[in-house]
Design a protein around this motif. Structure first.
Motif, mmCIF file in Angstrom:
data_model
loop_
_atom_site.group_PDB
_atom_site.id
_atom_site.type_symbol
_atom_site.label_atom_id
_atom_site.label_comp_id
_atom_site.label_asym_id
_atom_site.label_seq_id
_atom_site.Cartn_x
_atom_site.Cartn_y
_atom_site.Cartn_z
ATOM 1 N N ARG A 54 6.086 -3.363 6.752
ATOM 2 C CA ARG A 54 6.424 -2.263 6.376
ATOM 3 C C ARG A 54 7.936 -1.911 5.910
ATOM 4 N NH1 ARG A 54 3.020 1.394 10.852
ATOM 5 N NH2 ARG A 54 1.047 0.939 10.179
ATOM 6 N N GLU A 55 8.771 -2.629 6.885
ATOM 7 C CA GLU A 55 10.189 -2.485 6.323
ATOM 8 C C GLU A 55 10.879 -3.833 5.907
ATOM 9 O OE1 GLU A 55 12.153 0.410 6.571
ATOM 10 O OE2 GLU A 55 10.365 1.364 6.890
ATOM 11 N N GLU A 56 9.998 -4.736 5.210
ATOM 12 C CA GLU A 56 10.324 -5.813 4.918
ATOM 13 C C GLU A 56 9.848 -5.973 3.194
ATOM 14 O OE1 GLU A 56 10.155 -10.777 5.479
ATOM 15 O OE2 GLU A 56 9.332 -9.454 6.884
ATOM 16 N N SER A 57 10.604 -6.370 2.393
ATOM 17 C CA SER A 57 10.403 -6.374 1.175
ATOM 18 C C SER A 57 10.063 -7.885 0.476
ATOM 19 C CB SER A 57 10.837 -5.575 0.122
ATOM 20 O OG SER A 57 10.717 -5.924 -1.392
ATOM 21 N N VAL A 58 8.950 -8.571 0.341
ATOM 22 C CA VAL A 58 9.062 -9.795 -0.280
ATOM 23 C C VAL A 58 8.898 -9.720 -1.770
ATOM 24 C CG1 VAL A 58 7.854 -11.882 -0.211
ATOM 25 C CG2 VAL A 58 7.869 -10.876 1.782
ATOM 26 N N ALA A 59 9.851 -9.850 -2.511
ATOM 27 C CA ALA A 59 9.786 -9.653 -4.029
ATOM 28 C C ALA A 59 9.027 -10.921 -4.720
ATOM 29 C CB ALA A 59 11.204 -9.551 -4.574
ATOM 30 N N ASP A 74 0.675 -1.199 0.139
ATOM 31 C CA ASP A 74 0.006 0.021 0.106
ATOM 32 C C ASP A 74 0.659 1.405 -0.103
ATOM 33 O OD1 ASP A 74 -2.740 -1.194 0.418
ATOM 34 O OD2 ASP A 74 -1.709 -1.992 2.358
ATOM 35 N N HIS A 75 0.233 2.284 -0.533
ATOM 36 C CA HIS A 75 0.878 3.621 -0.261
ATOM 37 C C HIS A 75 1.132 4.011 0.982
ATOM 38 C CE1 HIS A 75 0.527 4.973 -4.419
ATOM 39 N NE2 HIS A 75 -0.635 5.130 -4.604
ATOM 40 N N PRO A 76 2.442 4.634 1.361
ATOM 41 C CA PRO A 76 3.489 5.236 0.507
ATOM 42 C C PRO A 76 4.463 4.276 -0.193
ATOM 43 C CG PRO A 76 4.035 5.928 2.736
ATOM 44 C CD PRO A 76 2.757 5.099 2.683
ATOM 45 N N ALA A 77 4.559 3.093 0.437
ATOM 46 C CA ALA A 77 5.571 2.039 0.145
ATOM 47 C C ALA A 77 5.429 1.577 -1.236
ATOM 48 C CB ALA A 77 5.190 0.635 1.021
ATOM 49 N N MET A 78 6.742 1.281 -1.662
ATOM 50 C CA MET A 78 7.021 0.927 -2.874
ATOM 51 C C MET A 78 7.490 -0.643 -2.881
ATOM 52 S SD MET A 78 6.327 3.538 -5.154
ATOM 53 C CE MET A 78 7.189 2.842 -6.636
ATOM 54 N N PRO A 79 7.156 -1.548 -3.802
ATOM 55 C CA PRO A 79 7.412 -2.982 -3.601
ATOM 56 C C PRO A 79 8.904 -3.299 -2.870
ATOM 57 C CG PRO A 79 7.433 -2.428 -5.922
ATOM 58 C CD PRO A 79 6.958 -1.260 -5.093
ATOM 59 N N TRP A 80 9.904 -2.412 -3.216
ATOM 60 C CA TRP A 80 11.285 -2.691 -2.741
ATOM 61 C C TRP A 80 11.177 -2.019 -1.143
ATOM 62 C CZ3 TRP A 80 9.976 -0.703 -7.487
ATOM 63 C CH2 TRP A 80 9.768 0.524 -7.253
ATOM 64 N N ASP A 81 10.234 -1.539 -0.424
ATOM 65 C CA ASP A 81 10.234 -0.981 0.750
ATOM 66 C C ASP A 81 9.622 -2.150 1.491
ATOM 67 O OD1 ASP A 81 11.367 1.480 -0.268
ATOM 68 O OD2 ASP A 81 9.423 2.465 -0.659
ATOM 69 N N GLY A 82 8.347 -2.323 1.317
ATOM 70 C CA GLY A 82 7.570 -3.106 2.275
ATOM 71 C C GLY A 82 6.351 -3.728 1.468
ATOM 72 N N THR A 83 6.518 -4.959 1.562
ATOM 73 C CA THR A 83 5.119 -5.718 0.933
ATOM 74 C C THR A 83 4.851 -7.066 1.823
ATOM 75 O OG1 THR A 83 6.893 -7.387 -0.154
ATOM 76 C CG2 THR A 83 6.034 -5.392 -1.508
ATOM 77 N N ARG A 84 3.627 -7.736 1.713
ATOM 78 C CA ARG A 84 3.118 -8.554 2.542
ATOM 79 C C ARG A 84 2.812 -9.775 1.497
ATOM 80 N NH1 ARG A 84 -1.493 -6.577 3.231
ATOM 81 N NH2 ARG A 84 -0.871 -4.546 2.354
ATOM 82 N N ALA A 85 3.448 -11.066 1.892
ATOM 83 C CA ALA A 85 3.083 -12.263 1.268
ATOM 84 C C ALA A 85 1.798 -12.670 1.718
ATOM 85 C CB ALA A 85 4.199 -13.248 1.332
ATOM 86 N N MET A 86 0.756 -12.902 1.124
ATOM 87 C CA MET A 86 -0.704 -13.108 1.217
ATOM 88 C C MET A 86 -1.011 -14.668 0.886
ATOM 89 S SD MET A 86 -1.479 -10.118 2.671
ATOM 90 C CE MET A 86 -3.266 -10.333 2.986
#
Length: 681
Positions: A242-247, A210-222
């Motif tokens: 928020r501070e972990e990127s799952v690519a 979600d905003h304001p994160a970019m995918p290399w900032d913070g994503t969630r594996a669902m």
């Protein structure tokens, strides 16, 4: 016989037409049964992407499945995503679904049918400019559906948009009825990747942020369980924060979930206990659940990269439990990982860079690979024998390879002693040298992103300049990918500072050590690289350093870009790159080339696509108004039908020749192989 001539005046067989004809690379490689499919650029056909098919027997060359003007590409998050998928069938050949760029609809194709014509699966959008967009599909014939990402615009603004996972009927019933599309998820997440199904078909995995994160900032594996009726149970975040990127997230053949996470500071592969994660609770807001994860090969290397396009694949599970994985510092090579022992064995061959498009057929892994001497090829690795072979897109030397540059991988020292990674391409010609004592002109190339990097591969556009006696320095400045999260985070709130300083440090070092002529330095870049190039011509951090610059589809006004002049995906990117606009509005003005235009003192070339919605032409127009009448020589070339990134052969030819003409004018080079650039003040 060696000919002596000044740098920048050497003749070269690599003309702009050759550069244009070989621009781009194969993308989105995938398997359909025993076959391989992928997309490939066609600059000479208006820049469309063709869909190619390689038969299982490998006895015949790949064929383009769809004629022009079919263009297999989409605009989800504007940069696009995986535009096709397929499934084998026991009768009638494979079933393929794909997105067509012109109308953004999803189509079905039965390529082996007697009348193999695409038929639409989704409706035409009622909103102009592609209000309904689809990407990253999975074809499920047993369910009669294709599951994918749906991006739907809800208003006229670029951020009036929602994204969900959706199920599209394969029978075409949704082509006239939007209501026939089943939405699998709610629209609580701003961004999603496409679904990945477990081997038993009972569970789904995807990424969200979600905003304001970019995918290399913070994503969630669902993940979510799939009910018998095809609906999903309540989705749960099983990793990320928020501070972990799952690519990337992918189910292994045994049903376990594998992810590429940078929780260690590097994108590394981990196995997640999905059963435990789905029942665990997050301990802090914004963080995923705390569940045991098993690191599969902990290294200070990257096993993934920045997700600028949805559906990229850095690793791929193999039957039997092995995992094909791209990895490395800077460049990424292909290896085969035994997740039980952590042993990683690299594929043999000359390829030094593999793109994030892996496909698996039985024990064979296929990818898109290149090197400083070869263009991108479709390469297969047989994991049983270790044998590698080029299957398609074979590299061909369209000119004598003696004209190719000979790059150097270097690490420079920047402010505060920080490392700066770069690729240096000295002028190179098989039978021309410069007079003794003459130093060559050099151009600093700034990659886009900025969260990206410049790969070390054969690039005929670089060879176009180096074979003429102009050096190139590609700088992977602080903020680039490939060197860990700490290196990426150097650019946080420092865009327009660190990138400018790092490029300047490389240029100054080259001049100081006698590699480059300090009076003949230039800078160029596109998109975020265009920003850094323009900022370098207007910032005191690089004052007096560059003799000219080429600025291509740039960001020039941070405030405008942050308040509606770009697309949704990057609309809050500046929150991390510069800082919140509400808190530091002065910083947005101070760093913007638009508001520092009075500092431009050298010639520049501005190149822009008129259909660009990411970096719109209005920013160039405002900048030109500010420099008008100041006595600074410049040229502005705007191209109809081009968006963000030039794709058409005639555009590429004009842009490359104009850039060389700028350098010829500025550096006093005598050249008759390019039309003169009309500069105005």
């Amino acid at each position: 016989m060696t000919v002596q001539a000044p740098y920048g005046t050497w003749p070269s067989p690599i003309d702009a037409g050759t550069v244009a004809a070989h621009d781009g690379r194969p993308e989105f490689l995938g398997s359909v049964g025993e076959e391989l499919w992928w997309t490939e650029p066609r600059p000479e056909e208006g820049g469309r992407r063709a869909l190619l098919r390689l038969a299982a027997d490998g006895r015949h060359p790949p064929v383009s499945v769809l004629p022009a003007p079919w263009n297999v590409r989409n605009r989800v998050i504007e940069y696009g995503g995986l535009p096709w998928a397929g499934a084998p069938r026991s009768e009638g050949g494979p079933l393929i679904v794909f997105t067509h760029f012109a109308d953004q609809r999803l189509y079905a194709l039965e390529p082996d049918a007697p009348d193999a014509r695409p038929r639409p699966l989704t409706p035409l959008s009622e909103v102009t400019d592609g209000g309904l967009r689809w990407c990253d599909p999975v074809v499920l014939p047993e369910r009669g559906e294709a599951w994918c990402v749906l991006e739907e615009f809800t208003g006229e603004g670029p951020t009036d948009v929602r994204r969900v996972l959706a199920a599209v009927p394969l029978d075409g019933s949704a082509a006239e009825d939007r209501g026939r599309v089943r939405e699998l998820t709610g629209d609580g997440d701003r961004f999603l990747t496409g679904p990945r199904l477990s081997p038993d078909g009972r569970r789904l995995a995807w990424l969200a942020w979600d905003h304001p994160a970019m995918p290399w900032d913070g994503t969630r594996a669902m993940t979510a369980r799939i009910r018998d009726d095809g609906t999903l149970e309540t989705p749960r975040a099983v990793a990320g924060g928020r501070e972990e990127s799952v690519a990337q997230a992918e189910f292994s053949t045994d049903g376990s979930l594998l992810i590429a996470s940078d929780s260690s500071g590097w994108w590394n592969l981990q196995r997640v206990d999905v059963e435990a994660a789905e029942t665990a609770e997050a301990t802090e807001p914004g963080r995923g659940p705390v569940v045991p994860r098993v690191p599969l090969c902990p290294r200070e290397e990257e096993f993934a990269g920045a997700a600028w396009k949805i559906g990229q694949r850095w690793f791929a599970p193999l039957p039997g439990g092995l995992v094909a994985a791209l990895h490395g510092r800077g460049a990424q090579r292909l290896g085969v990982l035994d997740p039980e022992t952590g042993e990683l064995v690299d594929a043999a061959g000359p390829w030094t860079e593999w793109a994030p498009f892996l496909a698996v057929i039985d024990s064979r892994v296929t990818g898109v690979a290149a090197s400083p001497r070869t263009s991108h090829e479709i390469v297969e690795l047989d994991t049983r024998t270790g044998h590698t072979v080029v299957l398609a897109s074979h590299h061909k030397d369209h000119v004598d390879p003696a004209y190719y540059p000979e790059p150097q991988i270097r690490t420079f020292t920047g402010p505060d002693g920080r490392d700066i990674h770069a690729h240096i391409y000295p002028p190179h010609h098989p039978d021309h040298t410069a007079p003794a004592g003459e130093l060559p002109p050099y151009v600093v190339w700034v990659h886009g992103g900025p969260t990206s990097r410049a790969p070390l591969v054969l690039d005929l556009e670089i060879a176009y300049f180096t074979s003429r006696g102009i050096g190139v320095a590609e700088v992977n400045y602080g903020g680039s990918t490939g060197y860990g999260r700490e290196y990426r985070n150097r650019l946080r709130q420092q865009w327009g500072v660190v990138d400018v300083e790092d490029c300047a440090a490389v240029a100054r070092t080259l001049a100081r050590e006698g590699t480059a002529d300090p009076a003949r330095l230039a800078i160029r870049g596109g998109s975020a690289g265009g920003w850094t190039s323009a900022a370098s011509l207007t910032s005191p951090l690089a004052e007096g350093l560059y003799a000219c610059g080429t600025v291509t589809y740039p960001i020039l006004d941070l405030t405008g870009w942050a308040t509606g002049e770009t697309h949704d995906f990057e609309s809050q990117y500046l929150e991390s790159l510069v800082g919140p606009l509400s808190e530091v509005p002065g910083r947005y003005r101070e760093r913007s080339p638009l508001h520092q235009a009075q500092r431009v003192a050298v010639p520049f070339l501005l190149l822009q696509g008129l259909d660009d919605v990411i970096c719109p032409p209005v920013q160039c127009e405002r900048f030109l108004e500010q420099v008008k009448g100041r006595g600074v020589s410049h040229a502005y070339l705007a191209f109809e039908g081009e968006g963000h990134g030039f794709r058409r052969a005639d555009t590429i030819v004009r842009a490359v020749e104009a850039e060389l003409s700028l350098y010829s004018h500025t550096f006093g080079l005598r050249r008759e192989d390019v039309p003169p650039l009309e500069l105005r003040s």
